[in-house]
Design a protein around this motif. Structure first.
Motif, PDB file in Angstrom:
ATOM      1  N   UNK A 177     -14.992 -13.159   6.429  1.00  0.00           N
ATOM      2  CA  UNK A 177     -14.650 -13.793   7.707  1.00  0.00           C
ATOM      3  C   UNK A 177     -15.622 -13.395   8.811  1.00  0.00           C
ATOM      4  N   UNK A 178     -16.328 -12.280   8.627  1.00  0.00           N
ATOM      5  CA  UNK A 178     -17.208 -11.775   9.677  1.00  0.00           C
ATOM      6  C   UNK A 178     -18.686 -11.847   9.299  1.00  0.00           C
ATOM      7  N   UNK A 179     -18.972 -12.267   8.082  1.00  0.00           N
ATOM      8  CA  UNK A 179     -20.368 -12.370   7.664  1.00  0.00           C
ATOM      9  C   UNK A 179     -20.960 -13.692   8.139  1.00  0.00           C
ATOM     10  N   UNK A 180     -22.245 -13.705   8.486  1.00  0.00           N
ATOM     11  CA  UNK A 180     -22.860 -14.953   8.965  1.00  0.00           C
ATOM     12  C   UNK A 180     -23.083 -15.938   7.826  1.00  0.00           C
ATOM     13  N   UNK A 181     -23.044 -17.217   8.131  1.00  0.00           N
ATOM     14  CA  UNK A 181     -23.410 -18.242   7.157  1.00  0.00           C
ATOM     15  C   UNK A 181     -24.926 -18.282   7.025  1.00  0.00           C
ATOM     16  N   UNK A 182     -25.400 -18.496   5.811  1.00  0.00           N
ATOM     17  CA  UNK A 182     -26.831 -18.692   5.660  1.00  0.00           C
ATOM     18  C   UNK A 182     -27.192 -20.102   6.119  1.00  0.00           C
ATOM     19  N   UNK A 183     -28.424 -20.274   6.476  1.00  0.00           N
ATOM     20  CA  UNK A 183     -28.914 -21.579   6.913  1.00  0.00           C
ATOM     21  C   UNK A 183     -29.996 -22.050   5.955  1.00  0.00           C
ATOM     22  N   UNK A 376     -20.536 -17.286 -11.779  1.00  0.00           N
ATOM     23  CA  UNK A 376     -20.771 -17.892 -10.468  1.00  0.00           C
ATOM     24  C   UNK A 376     -20.576 -19.405 -10.534  1.00  0.00           C
ATOM     25  N   UNK A 377     -19.840 -19.933  -9.565  1.00  0.00           N
ATOM     26  CA  UNK A 377     -19.568 -21.372  -9.543  1.00  0.00           C
ATOM     27  C   UNK A 377     -20.351 -22.070  -8.433  1.00  0.00           C
ATOM     28  N   UNK A 378     -21.333 -21.369  -7.918  1.00  0.00           N
ATOM     29  CA  UNK A 378     -22.289 -21.901  -6.947  1.00  0.00           C
ATOM     30  C   UNK A 378     -21.576 -22.610  -5.792  1.00  0.00           C
ATOM     31  N   UNK A 379     -21.917 -23.863  -5.567  1.00  0.00           N
ATOM     32  CA  UNK A 379     -21.444 -24.546  -4.362  1.00  0.00           C
ATOM     33  C   UNK A 379     -19.946 -24.807  -4.365  1.00  0.00           C
ATOM     34  N   UNK A 380     -19.293 -24.692  -5.514  1.00  0.00           N
ATOM     35  CA  UNK A 380     -17.847 -24.872  -5.543  1.00  0.00           C
ATOM     36  C   UNK A 380     -17.110 -23.648  -5.011  1.00  0.00           C
ATOM     37  N   UNK A 381     -17.837 -22.590  -4.768  1.00  0.00           N
ATOM     38  CA  UNK A 381     -17.220 -21.346  -4.309  1.00  0.00           C
ATOM     39  C   UNK A 381     -16.866 -21.450  -2.828  1.00  0.00           C
ATOM     40  N   UNK A 382     -15.665 -21.036  -2.432  1.00  0.00           N
ATOM     41  CA  UNK A 382     -15.303 -21.091  -1.006  1.00  0.00           C
ATOM     42  C   UNK A 382     -16.098 -20.096  -0.168  1.00  0.00           C
ATOM     43  N   UNK A 383     -16.762 -19.146  -0.790  1.00  0.00           N
ATOM     44  CA  UNK A 383     -17.579 -18.162  -0.055  1.00  0.00           C
ATOM     45  C   UNK A 383     -19.066 -18.475  -0.182  1.00  0.00           C
ATOM     46  N   UNK A 384     -19.380 -19.686  -0.587  1.00  0.00           N
ATOM     47  CA  UNK A 384     -20.774 -20.084  -0.856  1.00  0.00           C
ATOM     48  C   UNK A 384     -21.674 -19.878   0.359  1.00  0.00           C
ATOM     49  N   UNK A 385     -21.202 -20.220   1.541  1.00  0.00           N
ATOM     50  CA  UNK A 385     -22.040 -20.165   2.742  1.00  0.00           C
ATOM     51  C   UNK A 385     -22.274 -18.739   3.229  1.00  0.00           C
ATOM     52  N   UNK A 386     -21.460 -17.785   2.752  1.00  0.00           N
ATOM     53  CA  UNK A 386     -21.679 -16.387   3.126  1.00  0.00           C
ATOM     54  C   UNK A 386     -22.319 -15.592   1.979  1.00  0.00           C
ATOM     55  N   UNK A 387     -22.565 -16.222   0.851  1.00  0.00           N
ATOM     56  CA  UNK A 387     -23.011 -15.544  -0.366  1.00  0.00           C
ATOM     57  C   UNK A 387     -24.317 -14.784  -0.154  1.00  0.00           C
TER      58      UNK A 387
END
Length: 935
Positions: A177-183, A376-387
């Motif tokens: 919840x506190x980690x930045x999303x990658x761009x 790893x389920x890649x983009x299907x993961x709900x934490x994908x943007x913080x991975x």
């Protein structure tokens, strides 16, 4: 209405005795200031149920030969909570160094220092209580206390200005919840073609070193030679290749960083620096602080890349939070949560995560947090943007330098491409390991473990504690829009039941018999398990007589009577799995091509991820296995015939228990696929090491270089390699001594252990003992440890201490008078400058281990001299180990080989100026003592 201010921080130290452990004895400093030296058996009486203040509870208990402490104020836990992401060796001296305190001279001083270290950590936490990192720290400590009774919780909460009734919650564990999303940086732009001249490389090196730096002509010459790898390519498939041998002390890391960084900055594309060991990855990352001293710029320009199995998986962490209410898991998961907010890149393995956390709580608390099984389920993961992994992949696309390892580079090539864009320029440090790295990456094993893993990936969890989703759950989100994918998917899943099912290991040794049930009949008829049993039968029939403890192997041909039918049935079964998977993959790709404009970005990513996953996790290994099975129908080899691949059968054992069987395939020369898949597509490669050539061939330099080109794959490339060699600036004749002991029988482990112990005592510690067998290492440790400890010399050992190799090396480096026992990994992965490593002892000549693969290579890759092939490998290992001794100009070291049968020709590979003497142990001990005492 005014807002209430938080309470001021308070220093609340535990009223606990400070404990330092020796081997079987303890030093105890009571809260009243009384210092006690007591036998371990009397410790419980003196503690009287009070948790002690100590460093590394499990190691302390082991050294005292006591059961684990029920409770303790472990300063490592406090350090990990207050200063997450900081390195520290897990000993009192190592912790003192991390806190910039003077190293304690003895156990009494160490005991007195423990309360001061706790004070420093708590004050540091109090000073940073307003930082975002510490926003929920009190709440986390309260939760750790509520669930597990964490002893440090009251002290931590007080330092943060909280009260004893601080709110407890699971929320602080949810770090995503506190980690930045990658761009996403977007598509990479084409690289420029500006070259780097030798003068440019020298100028950049001078800039990195700064004014007033020590003049190293060899380092500048090396940088100049390395610049040739960054010239524009003239023909496709013909990269510029520089083979550069740089003697220890040359400063090769900064020497190649100079032209590599300059090329990357000028051309807008990263240079990949690849190493063999994680330790060197970490060292290079640290060295790059010289080039980019500003931390933010360095983070932007430098990325460390490893395989996914090295990183914290946020989805695994989320799913493990169900165990955070268990007393055994609340504290380790809390420390992981603290680290996840502070880490530079999320690397759990040899990154900034403290490896000793695993030792404190056991592998089950940490290892499941990484994606070690390819789930790893890649983009299907709900934490994908913080991975963390996805973040590093995207950062690497715009980085200046990517610090990777040979395994990652080659596995990506073996899998037919990389998640990262294919690099144009490589630097392969530790280039002498390219042969072994390629051998591992481009091999295949049709065995129980690999095939059972594919079944688990396809069918998902069929029992036990696994979150394996299986192919159906991966595809179901797409199936509503793509109903045509369901028939091939179901066909593949039904066919996958031909792979080993649960409990296959226990059935490995079962003989065919009348089944007792329909389920039992199905298991006994499982094509893969039938094949594995046939393999086992042939291995046991053909292998030499042995004791049933170690792995055994045999030649594939001539085939056992039941192996051809079993292989044919398995090949058909694998074809039934592969064909519908190919159809499924084609349908997913077709939608990507047919609906270019209609697809949302998220849907496109899911489709690409699903298709790539099927190719990499299923189709590639299935194709390799089918090829191996087809080879069983080929004509058997004739004596002396050279083949592209070496195939053999093996039975794997662990602690005397059979755990696997299978068919193995390796390239006879693994540098062939390395050259084809990695080197040829690149534009330039620098392959470098301190030991590229066989130094024994000093009189025939051409032969030495030809051998180096063969071991690195340069001989397979269209453009001839440019050769460069820079000698070490060190005075080995003055700074080293080398001996072969003539009166120790290497076959008697007691003699070897006694000799090594006498040498360690003569050096006063700082000794590294290298063994060629784990069993002999363990026996020697048990023999030596009590006497060395009584001499004030702590002894640590790989395969004995509950520490990973990187942590053991950190401890060895921090504890200047300790000694360390290890095997091959320690020989190649230790970088310990200064007095912490001043003696190196081999138990015997490190000959290559006899095997079918080695037998074929010594026949076909030796140039007609199989004995010379073995000599070169052993000579290289001795030279590599010797290079660990002298890392700085003022280092002194002694090299000892406890193998009187060592041929003199093997010692010809040691650095120029080293004189080897053969003499008795007593004289070696005396000379070691006097030489290391000088100055």
């Amino acid at each position: 209405m005014s807002q209430s201010r938080p309470a001021p921080p308070r220093l609340l130290l535990p009223d606990a005795p400070a404990l330092i452990a020796g081997l079987g004895r303890a030093t105890l400093l009571t809260p009243d200031g009384e210092l006690l030296e007591i036998p371990a058996r009397e410790l419980a009486r003196h503690l009287a149920g009070t948790p002690p203040l100590l460093v590394h509870g499990p190691a302390t208990a082991r050294r005292l030969d006591l059961p684990p402490f029920d409770a303790a104020f472990d300063l490592l836990e406090l350090f990990a909570f207050c200063m997450p992401g900081r390195p520290a060796a897990p000993t009192p001296r190592g912790l003192a160094m991390a806190l910039d305190l003077p190293s304690p001279a003895d156990d009494s001083a160490a005991a007195a220092l423990l309360p001061e270290m706790a004070t420093i950590m708590l004050r540091h936490l109090a000073a940073g209580r307003g930082l975002p990192l510490n926003r929920d720290a009190a709440m986390l400590a309260a939760q750790m206390d509520r669930v597990a009774g964490w002893p440090w919780a009251p002290s931590v909460i007080a330092a943060l200005g909280g009260s004893a009734e601080a709110k407890a919650s699971l929320d602080p564990y949810k770090v995503w919840r506190r980690l930045p999303d990658w761009e996403d940086p977007g598509p990479a732009q084409p690289a420029g073609s500006f070259d780097v001249s030798s003068a440019d490389a020298r100028a950049r090196l001078a800039h990195i070193l700064g004014d007033g730096a020590e003049q190293r002509p060899q380092q500048a010459d090396y940088a100049s030679a390395a610049s040739g790898a960054f010239a524009p390519r003239e023909d496709k498939g013909s990269p510029h290749v520089i083979l550069a041998e740089a003697g220890t002390g040359t400063g090769k890391t900064l020497g190649y960083i100079a032209p590599a960084s300059l090329w990357a900055e000028r051309n807008g594309a990263p240079v990949w620096i690849s190493t063999f060991t994680r330790n060197l990855q970490r060292q290079i990352d640290q060295e790059l602080g010289r080039l980019y001293p500003d931390p933010e710029e360095r983070r932007r320009r430098v990325v460390v890349r490893k395989g996914r199995e090295n990183y914290l998986c946020l989805l695994n962490l989320e799913e493990m939070l169900g165990q955070a209410s268990h007393p055994d898991m609340a504290v380790p998961l809390g420390l992981v949560a603290r680290w996840a907010l502070a880490t530079k890149d999320g690397d759990l393995m040899a990154g900034d995560f403290p490896g000793w956390v695993t030792e404190l709580y056991g592998p089950a608390a940490i290892w499941p947090l990484a994606d070690r099984r390819g789930e790893c389920i890649r983009s299907a993961c709900p934490r994908y943007k913080q991975c963390f992994v996805e973040h590093s992949i995207r950062r690497a696309r715009t980085a200046t330098l990517v610090v990777a390892n040979h395994a990652l580079v080659m596995v990506q090539a073996a899998m037919g491409g990389a998640e990262d864009a294919r690099p144009l320029r490589y630097v392969f440090d530790e280039g002498h390991h390219l042969f072994d790295a390629a051998d591992a990456a481009f091999s295949a094993a049709l065995c129980g473990a690999e095939t059972a893993e594919l079944r688990r990936w396809l069918l998902g969890a069929e029992g036990g504690r696994s979150r394996a989703r299986g192919l159906r759950r991966r595809i179901e989100e797409l199936a509503s829009d793509l109903p045509e994918v369901l028939p091939p998917m179901e066909a593949a899943l039904n066919a996958a039941r031909a792979l080993p099912g649960l409990g296959w290991v226990s059935r490995l040794s079962e003989e065919p018999r009348e089944p007792t049930s329909e389920a039992a009949a199905e298991r006994l008829a499982n094509p893969t398990e039938v094949f594995l049993r046939a393999v086992r039968r042939q291995v046991l029939a053909r292998a030499p007589e042995e004791d049933g403890v170690y792995d055994v192997q045999c030649d594939l041909f001539p085939l056992g009577e039941d192996l051809p039918d079993a292989a044919e049935a398995l090949e058909r079964a694998m074809k039934r799995i592969a064909e519908p998977l190919v159809s499924l993959c084609d349908k997913l790709k077709a939608r990507l091509e047919d609906e270019v404009e209609e697809l949302e970005t998220a849907d496109r990513i899911r489709l690409e991820t699903a298709a790539k996953g099927i190719e990499r996790r299923a189709l590639i290994p299935l194709a390799a296995w089918q090829g191996m099975l087809q080879a069983l129908r080929a004509a058997p080899p004739v004596p002396g015939e050279r083949r592209t691949f070496v195939d053999w059968l093996a039975l794997t054992r662990r602690e005397g228990r059979e755990v696997d069987a299978g068919l193995h395939r390796h390239w006879l020369d693994p540098t062939t696929p390395f050259a084809l898949n990695v080197a040829a597509p690149a534009h330039g490669l620098l392959i470098t090491s301190a030991t590229l050539r066989d130094a024994s061939l000093a009189e025939d330099q051409e032969a030495a270089w030809v051998a180096a080109e063969a071991r690195t794959g340069a001989s397979h490339l269209a453009m001839p390699a440019i050769r460069a060699a820079v000698a070490s600036p060190f005075n080995y004749a003055a700074n080293t001594r080398a001996f072969v002991v003539t009166d120790v029988d290497k076959a008697r482990s007691g003699q070897v252990a006694a000799a090594m112990q006498a040498l360690f005592q003569a050096s006063g510690g700082g000794g590294l003992g290298l063994f060629t067998a784990i069993r002999r290492l363990r026996d020697s440790f048990r023999h030596m440890a009590p006497n060395l400890e009584a001499s004030g010399i702590p002894l640590y050992a790989q395969h004995m201490d509950a520490m990973d190799n990187a942590t053991l090396v950190d401890v060895f480096r921090a504890e200047e008078n300790s000694c360390l026992l290890g095997t091959d990994a320690m020989r190649d992965g230790v970088d310990v400058p200064g007095r912490s490593l001043r003696l190196l002892v081999f138990d015997r000549v490190p000959w290559p281990r006899p095997s079918i693969l080695h037998r074929e290579r010594r026949i076909h890759l030796s140039g007609g001299d199989p004995k010379g092939y073995d000599d070169a490998l052993a000579r290289h290992r001795l030279r590599q180990a010797f290079g660990r001794l002298i890392r700085r100009a003022d280092d002194k070291g002694v090299f000892v080989l406890l193998d009187r049968s060592c041929p003199s020709r093997l010692l010809a590979g040691l650095p120029e100026g080293v004189s080897i003497r053969r003499t008795g142990l007593a004289e070696v001990v005396a000379e070691t003592r006097s030489f290391l005492a000088e100055g």
